[in-house]
Motif scaffolding. Structure first.
Motif, PDB file in Angstrom:
ATOM      1  N   ARG A  14      44.433  34.651  38.244  1.00  0.00           N
ATOM      2  CA  ARG A  14      45.353  36.088  38.188  1.00  0.00           C
ATOM      3  C   ARG A  14      44.616  36.989  37.755  1.00  0.00           C
ATOM      4  O   ARG A  14      44.570  38.403  38.443  1.00  0.00           O
ATOM      5  CB  ARG A  14      46.757  35.324  37.502  1.00  0.00           C
ATOM      6  CG  ARG A  14      47.231  34.698  38.341  1.00  0.00           C
ATOM      7  CD  ARG A  14      48.804  34.854  37.460  1.00  0.00           C
ATOM      8  NE  ARG A  14      48.802  34.013  36.369  1.00  0.00           N
ATOM      9  CZ  ARG A  14      48.806  33.033  35.846  1.00  0.00           C
ATOM     10  NH1 ARG A  14      48.647  31.625  36.961  1.00  0.00           N
ATOM     11  NH2 ARG A  14      48.535  32.471  34.464  1.00  0.00           N
ATOM     12  N   ALA A  15      44.490  36.937  36.193  1.00  0.00           N
ATOM     13  CA  ALA A  15      43.872  38.260  36.292  1.00  0.00           C
ATOM     14  C   ALA A  15      42.847  38.747  36.890  1.00  0.00           C
ATOM     15  O   ALA A  15      42.117  39.925  37.212  1.00  0.00           O
ATOM     16  CB  ALA A  15      42.642  38.140  34.619  1.00  0.00           C
ATOM     17  N   ARG A  16      41.136  38.066  37.376  1.00  0.00           N
ATOM     18  CA  ARG A  16      40.568  38.561  38.059  1.00  0.00           C
ATOM     19  C   ARG A  16      41.259  39.561  40.083  1.00  0.00           C
ATOM     20  O   ARG A  16      40.503  40.002  39.718  1.00  0.00           O
ATOM     21  CB  ARG A  16      39.503  37.602  38.641  1.00  0.00           C
ATOM     22  CG  ARG A  16      38.557  38.305  40.206  1.00  0.00           C
ATOM     23  CD  ARG A  16      37.351  36.948  40.396  1.00  0.00           C
ATOM     24  NE  ARG A  16      38.447  35.600  41.194  1.00  0.00           N
ATOM     25  CZ  ARG A  16      38.583  35.471  41.989  1.00  0.00           C
ATOM     26  NH1 ARG A  16      38.299  36.083  43.173  1.00  0.00           N
ATOM     27  NH2 ARG A  16      39.457  34.835  42.532  1.00  0.00           N
ATOM     28  N   LEU A  17      42.236  38.469  40.587  1.00  0.00           N
ATOM     29  CA  LEU A  17      42.818  38.606  41.274  1.00  0.00           C
ATOM     30  C   LEU A  17      43.933  40.072  41.684  1.00  0.00           C
ATOM     31  O   LEU A  17      43.402  41.290  42.168  1.00  0.00           O
ATOM     32  CB  LEU A  17      43.829  37.929  41.704  1.00  0.00           C
ATOM     33  CG  LEU A  17      42.778  36.974  42.732  1.00  0.00           C
ATOM     34  CD1 LEU A  17      43.816  36.159  43.210  1.00  0.00           C
ATOM     35  CD2 LEU A  17      41.975  37.013  43.570  1.00  0.00           C
ATOM     36  N   ALA A  18      44.454  40.591  40.183  1.00  0.00           N
ATOM     37  CA  ALA A  18      44.806  42.114  39.545  1.00  0.00           C
ATOM     38  C   ALA A  18      43.970  43.158  39.429  1.00  0.00           C
ATOM     39  O   ALA A  18      44.378  44.035  39.916  1.00  0.00           O
ATOM     40  CB  ALA A  18      45.441  41.246  38.353  1.00  0.00           C
ATOM     41  N   GLN A  19      42.947  43.033  39.583  1.00  0.00           N
ATOM     42  CA  GLN A  19      41.608  43.461  39.100  1.00  0.00           C
ATOM     43  C   GLN A  19      41.118  44.506  40.834  1.00  0.00           C
ATOM     44  O   GLN A  19      40.045  45.100  40.590  1.00  0.00           O
ATOM     45  CB  GLN A  19      40.468  43.565  38.166  1.00  0.00           C
ATOM     46  CG  GLN A  19      41.220  43.612  36.655  1.00  0.00           C
ATOM     47  CD  GLN A  19      40.212  43.309  35.471  1.00  0.00           C
ATOM     48  OE1 GLN A  19      38.543  43.307  36.197  1.00  0.00           O
ATOM     49  NE2 GLN A  19      41.055  42.388  34.826  1.00  0.00           N
TER      50      GLN A  19
END
Length: 146
Positions: A14-19
């Motif tokens: 989720r953190a990677r996709l949010a970026q």
């Protein structure tokens, strides 16, 4: 029941996709193989604390934030189930701000009931998830509900 490695992988993804970053970008920055990072994100591999720290640094996300996200996700699954709530969806209650008698209640939104006549509690559907952000300063104190 969600495994710890699966919850950690979900949080990292989720953190990677949010970026809007690719696995390749993060794996290069973290100095981890692309395949291994993919396995960690899918919850197939247990990442060491050193590897988690490297991935979090590459994502510019504090490790404590990932662990907080994981602990709240797992804690949500571990809520006690009573005999009454096993048969029907659980209701979550939240204590609203005090309501003055002269004001009109806010209009009800989908899945949320307005404050009761006494103005003490608001009921929320069992499918509604309430997220309260972690404090940004001071020590974190966990309190068990009575």
């Amino acid at each position: 029941m969600t495994l710890l490695r699966e919850a950690i992988g979900d949080s990292l993804r989720r953190a990677r996709l949010a970026q809007s970053r690719t696995l390749r970008e993060v794996s290069t920055s973290a100095r981890v193989s692309l395949g291994y990072l993919s396995e960690v994100e899918r919850g197939r591999k247990e990442a060491s604390s050193e590897l988690l720290a490297a991935i979090c640094e590459a994502l510019d996300v504090p490790l404590s934030r990932v662990l907080w996200d994981v602990s709240t996700a797992i804690a949500g699954e571990d809520l006690p189930v009573t005999a009454a709530s096993a048969a029907e969806p659980a209701e979550t209650t939240a204590v609203p701000e005090p309501v003055e008698a002269a004001t009109e209640p806010a209009p009800a939104t989908s899945g949320v009931a307005t404050a009761s006549a006494a103005g003490t509690r608001t009921q929320v559907d069992g499918d509604t998830r309430i997220v309260i952000p972690a404090p940004t300063n001071g020590p974190l104190v966990l309190v068990e509900a009575a």
